[in-house]
Design a protein around this motif. Sequence first.
Motif, PDB file in Angstrom:
ATOM      1  N   PRO A 424      14.650  12.955  -3.854  1.00 26.29           N
ATOM      2  CA  PRO A 424      15.939  13.598  -4.161  1.00 26.29           C
ATOM      3  C   PRO A 424      15.862  14.583  -5.319  1.00 26.29           C
ATOM      4  CG  PRO A 424      15.925  11.330  -4.950  1.00 26.29           C
ATOM      5  CD  PRO A 424      14.673  11.507  -4.141  1.00 26.29           C
ATOM      6  N   ASP A 425      14.818  14.471  -6.137  1.00 22.03           N
ATOM      7  CA  ASP A 425      14.691  15.343  -7.305  1.00 22.03           C
ATOM      8  C   ASP A 425      13.698  16.486  -7.102  1.00 22.03           C
ATOM      9  OD1 ASP A 425      16.474  13.700  -8.813  1.00 22.03           O
ATOM     10  OD2 ASP A 425      14.829  12.284  -9.131  1.00 22.03           O
ATOM     11  N   ASP A 426      12.950  16.454  -6.015  1.00 22.26           N
ATOM     12  CA  ASP A 426      11.935  17.474  -5.774  1.00 22.26           C
ATOM     13  C   ASP A 426      11.900  17.786  -4.278  1.00 22.26           C
ATOM     14  OD1 ASP A 426       9.737  19.090  -5.486  1.00 22.26           O
ATOM     15  OD2 ASP A 426       8.378  17.845  -6.669  1.00 22.26           O
ATOM     16  N   PRO A 427      12.500  18.887  -3.828  1.00 24.75           N
ATOM     17  CA  PRO A 427      12.569  19.190  -2.394  1.00 24.75           C
ATOM     18  C   PRO A 427      11.227  19.540  -1.759  1.00 24.75           C
ATOM     19  CG  PRO A 427      13.389  21.037  -3.674  1.00 24.75           C
ATOM     20  CD  PRO A 427      13.173  19.910  -4.652  1.00 24.75           C
ATOM     21  N   HIS A 428      10.176  19.628  -2.566  1.00 25.73           N
ATOM     22  CA  HIS A 428       8.847  19.928  -2.052  1.00 25.73           C
ATOM     23  C   HIS A 428       7.989  18.667  -1.897  1.00 25.73           C
ATOM     24  CE1 HIS A 428       9.150  24.355  -2.719  1.00 25.73           C
ATOM     25  NE2 HIS A 428      10.014  23.961  -3.632  1.00 25.73           N
ATOM     26  N   ARG A 429       8.552  17.488  -2.122  1.00 29.77           N
ATOM     27  CA  ARG A 429       7.754  16.260  -2.163  1.00 29.77           C
ATOM     28  C   ARG A 429       8.316  15.212  -1.212  1.00 29.77           C
ATOM     29  NH1 ARG A 429       7.550  11.314  -4.984  1.00 29.77           N
ATOM     30  NH2 ARG A 429       5.478  10.697  -5.725  1.00 29.77           N
ATOM     31  N   ILE A 430       7.407  14.526  -0.506  1.00 29.90           N
ATOM     32  CA  ILE A 430       7.784  13.417   0.359  1.00 29.90           C
ATOM     33  C   ILE A 430       6.678  12.381   0.333  1.00 29.90           C
ATOM     34  CG2 ILE A 430       6.851  14.618   2.399  1.00 29.90           C
ATOM     35  CD1 ILE A 430       8.981  13.178   4.081  1.00 29.90           C
ATOM     36  N   ARG A 431       7.063  11.105   0.252  1.00 27.13           N
ATOM     37  CA  ARG A 431       6.108   9.995   0.324  1.00 27.13           C
ATOM     38  C   ARG A 431       6.001   9.530   1.762  1.00 27.13           C
ATOM     39  NH1 ARG A 431       7.795   5.006  -2.990  1.00 27.13           N
ATOM     40  NH2 ARG A 431       5.649   4.292  -2.664  1.00 27.13           N
ATOM     41  N   LEU A 432       4.784   9.500   2.281  1.00 30.05           N
ATOM     42  CA  LEU A 432       4.526   9.007   3.626  1.00 30.05           C
ATOM     43  C   LEU A 432       3.943   7.598   3.538  1.00 30.05           C
ATOM     44  CD1 LEU A 432       2.772  12.160   5.135  1.00 30.05           C
ATOM     45  CD2 LEU A 432       5.217  11.742   4.770  1.00 30.05           C
ATOM     46  N   PHE A 433       4.297   6.738   4.490  1.00 26.59           N
ATOM     47  CA  PHE A 433       3.888   5.334   4.444  1.00 26.59           C
ATOM     48  C   PHE A 433       3.218   4.914   5.740  1.00 26.59           C
ATOM     49  CE2 PHE A 433       7.638   5.779   1.770  1.00 26.59           C
ATOM     50  CZ  PHE A 433       7.306   5.074   0.629  1.00 26.59           C
ATOM     51  N   ALA A 434       2.319   3.956   5.628  1.00 23.41           N
ATOM     52  CA  ALA A 434       1.716   3.321   6.802  1.00 23.41           C
ATOM     53  C   ALA A 434       1.220   1.945   6.388  1.00 23.41           C
ATOM     54  CB  ALA A 434       0.567   4.157   7.354  1.00 23.41           C
ATOM     55  N   GLY A 435       1.148   1.040   7.361  1.00 20.90           N
ATOM     56  CA  GLY A 435       0.680  -0.313   7.067  1.00 20.90           C
ATOM     57  C   GLY A 435      -0.086  -0.889   8.243  1.00 20.90           C
ATOM     58  N   CYS A 436      -0.680  -2.058   8.036  1.00 22.45           N
ATOM     59  CA  CYS A 436      -1.431  -2.724   9.102  1.00 22.45           C
ATOM     60  C   CYS A 436      -1.441  -4.225   8.850  1.00 22.45           C
ATOM     61  CB  CYS A 436      -2.856  -2.190   9.184  1.00 22.45           C
ATOM     62  SG  CYS A 436      -3.773  -2.392   7.654  1.00 22.45           S
ATOM     63  N   GLY A 437      -1.531  -4.970   9.945  1.00 18.90           N
ATOM     64  CA  GLY A 437      -1.577  -6.417   9.833  1.00 18.90           C
ATOM     65  C   GLY A 437      -2.987  -6.904   9.545  1.00 18.90           C
ATOM     66  N   VAL A 438      -3.113  -7.749   8.542  1.00 17.98           N
ATOM     67  CA  VAL A 438      -4.415  -8.282   8.134  1.00 17.98           C
ATOM     68  C   VAL A 438      -4.468  -9.763   8.507  1.00 17.98           C
ATOM     69  CG1 VAL A 438      -5.961  -8.730   6.185  1.00 17.98           C
ATOM     70  CG2 VAL A 438      -4.598  -6.626   6.242  1.00 17.98           C
ATOM     71  N   VAL A 439      -5.509 -10.129   9.260  1.00 17.43           N
ATOM     72  CA  VAL A 439      -5.743 -11.528   9.623  1.00 17.43           C
ATOM     73  C   VAL A 439      -7.182 -11.873   9.235  1.00 17.43           C
ATOM     74  CG1 VAL A 439      -4.013 -11.590  11.461  1.00 17.43           C
ATOM     75  CG2 VAL A 439      -6.352 -10.863  11.989  1.00 17.43           C
ATOM     76  N   ALA A 440      -7.608 -13.076   9.554  1.00 19.68           N
ATOM     77  CA  ALA A 440      -8.928 -13.537   9.115  1.00 19.68           C
ATOM     78  C   ALA A 440     -10.064 -12.660   9.629  1.00 19.68           C
ATOM     79  CB  ALA A 440      -9.141 -14.985   9.561  1.00 19.68           C
ATOM     80  N   ALA A 441      -9.874 -12.036  10.806  1.00 19.15           N
ATOM     81  CA  ALA A 441     -10.937 -11.224  11.400  1.00 19.15           C
ATOM     82  C   ALA A 441     -10.881  -9.756  10.992  1.00 19.15           C
ATOM     83  CB  ALA A 441     -10.863 -11.323  12.918  1.00 19.15           C
ATOM     84  N   SER A 442      -9.985  -9.415  10.095  1.00 14.67           N
ATOM     85  CA  SER A 442      -9.815  -8.003   9.707  1.00 14.67           C
ATOM     86  C   SER A 442     -11.004  -7.481   8.919  1.00 14.67           C
ATOM     87  CB  SER A 442      -8.541  -7.826   8.888  1.00 14.67           C
ATOM     88  OG  SER A 442      -7.398  -8.049   9.676  1.00 14.67           O
ATOM     89  N   GLU A 443     -11.284  -6.181   9.098  1.00 11.27           N
ATOM     90  CA  GLU A 443     -12.332  -5.481   8.365  1.00 11.27           C
ATOM     91  C   GLU A 443     -11.670  -4.343   7.589  1.00 11.27           C
ATOM     92  OE1 GLU A 443     -14.077  -2.221   8.751  1.00 11.27           O
ATOM     93  OE2 GLU A 443     -15.076  -2.974   6.932  1.00 11.27           O
ATOM     94  N   PRO A 444     -11.803  -4.302   6.260  1.00 10.48           N
ATOM     95  CA  PRO A 444     -11.046  -3.345   5.437  1.00 10.48           C
ATOM     96  C   PRO A 444     -11.162  -1.890   5.871  1.00 10.48           C
ATOM     97  CG  PRO A 444     -12.052  -4.996   4.032  1.00 10.48           C
ATOM     98  CD  PRO A 444     -12.563  -5.247   5.415  1.00 10.48           C
ATOM     99  N   GLY A 445     -12.368  -1.445   6.228  1.00  8.14           N
ATOM    100  CA  GLY A 445     -12.527  -0.055   6.655  1.00  8.14           C
ATOM    101  C   GLY A 445     -11.749   0.249   7.917  1.00  8.14           C
ATOM    102  N   ALA A 446     -11.746  -0.689   8.855  1.00 11.75           N
ATOM    103  CA  ALA A 446     -10.994  -0.494  10.097  1.00 11.75           C
ATOM    104  C   ALA A 446      -9.489  -0.484   9.832  1.00 11.75           C
ATOM    105  CB  ALA A 446     -11.339  -1.598  11.092  1.00 11.75           C
ATOM    106  N   GLU A 447      -9.036  -1.298   8.883  1.00 14.76           N
ATOM    107  CA  GLU A 447      -7.608  -1.321   8.551  1.00 14.76           C
ATOM    108  C   GLU A 447      -7.188  -0.007   7.893  1.00 14.76           C
ATOM    109  OE1 GLU A 447      -6.002  -3.513   9.876  1.00 14.76           O
ATOM    110  OE2 GLU A 447      -7.391  -5.164  10.167  1.00 14.76           O
ATOM    111  N   LEU A 448      -8.053   0.562   7.056  1.00 16.63           N
ATOM    112  CA  LEU A 448      -7.758   1.868   6.456  1.00 16.63           C
ATOM    113  C   LEU A 448      -7.647   2.933   7.543  1.00 16.63           C
ATOM    114  CD1 LEU A 448      -7.391   3.556   3.843  1.00 16.63           C
ATOM    115  CD2 LEU A 448      -9.863   3.942   3.878  1.00 16.63           C
ATOM    116  N   ALA A 449      -8.561   2.884   8.520  1.00 15.37           N
ATOM    117  CA  ALA A 449      -8.518   3.842   9.624  1.00 15.37           C
ATOM    118  C   ALA A 449      -7.234   3.684  10.434  1.00 15.37           C
ATOM    119  CB  ALA A 449      -9.739   3.658  10.521  1.00 15.37           C
TER     120      ALA A 449
END
Length: 463
Positions: A424-449
């Motif tokens: 609201p204070d900077d019309p040139h800026r936006i935060r983009l979001f993403a997430g992923c489900g982590v379980v026992a078999a998760s691999e951090p690099g694959a979750e980042l991808a």
Amino acid sequence: MFSLRGDVNAGPVVRLEAMSSQPDAAFPGVTPPPASATLMVRTTRIDDLPQDPGALLRLLPAEGALAWVRRGDGLAAWGEVARIETSGAARFADAERAWATMRSRAIVRDEIGLPGTGPVAFGSFAFDESSSAGGTLVVPRVVVGRRGPVAWITTLSTVDTVPMLGPVPTLDALRGDDPAVTSPGTVTYSPGAVEDDDWTAAVEEAVARIRAGRLDKVVMARDVVARTEHPIDARWLLTRLADEYESCWTFCVDGMVGATPELLVRSEKGLVTSRVLAGTIRRTGGEDADLARAAALAHSSKDLEEHEYAVTSVAEALRPFCQSLNVPETPFVLHLPNVLHLASDVTGVLCTATESGHTPSSLSLAEALHPTAAVCGTPTAAANDLIREIEGLDRARYAGPVGWLGGDGDGEWGIALRSGALDPDDPHRIRLFAGCGVVAASEPGAELAETEAKLEPMRHALG
């Protein structure tokens, strides 16, 4: 315009500002609006709305746009008659009570009688009760809606400025002059609250906690900051999202913009639906390869486990409100332009009355469902605690409920995914979001991808 604001310091008390000083016995701690602030609502059919899928979004102004559109149907709105702002653990309940009070005093002439006609409020709520983002319901001045072959216009005011009888103002007259949609130009990206290496380390920690038996699943989110050459026009984002992701619900509410594939809850005439997504694989762009990846996803033990947690959490949350519930035994694969998801549609018939003595509204159902395992984890409390401990960012309204609420309590609420928060204070800026489900078999690099794949819709929208 009048305003209902949550008092952060006093907890979940909601108050009306600049109103009568006489308290309302039916709504303790809140003073009612004066007679001139009674909500006046009129809905009338219109026949001049073009039939193409982008017609609703093209009506939106540059400022104050509100939208909830899928495959050309839905609602587009602008202006602001009232605003309800809440915070804390009671942000949903306070908003629900304030809206109930407002609509009970409304004078309504609805000539259509479809979902989305009559009084409507658009809402967006923070993921976590501790977030300063809180929750907001916005009551617009003008709503244009379409459902199949029927299109309508609703005008709302707090004084009788729009006659309840007589000719309806044209769309052009209600919109006024507005600048053309503009491109944001060159876009640059930078890390958000957490650097990539630190985020994958946090995922490693989450996997370790899961393998130690502390919890079964946790959803880890990250943000990316985009800066644009020119001010961001929300209409540019919305039209590009709707064109590319037509099977998603394209939304814009109080600075949150996105196209969510996940319907938290739809409540309509006693029927309730929730679309659950959990388990994701990136598309390659090749038809044969993507069919093979879809088959692999449908048989992936890691993804099926993640999906089962999410479906179970939704079913358990809905069961107290439903006299019957249908929970699919196996998911289907939802094909989106950028990813493939395991998906299940949970449906039910609402009880005519709960222990409270009334049928729950769509917002009450959204509160009961939030947060699902698809955006938090399992068990919910343990996953939420771990998110607060190691995720490293304030999600604000990302992954929180977003949608609309009608005068009869029915409505549609999605989960604010594939989305961004305008600054609201900077019309040139936006935060983009993403997430992923982590379980026992998760691999951090694959979750980042996986999070990179989920950022693609908003990156596409920016152009």
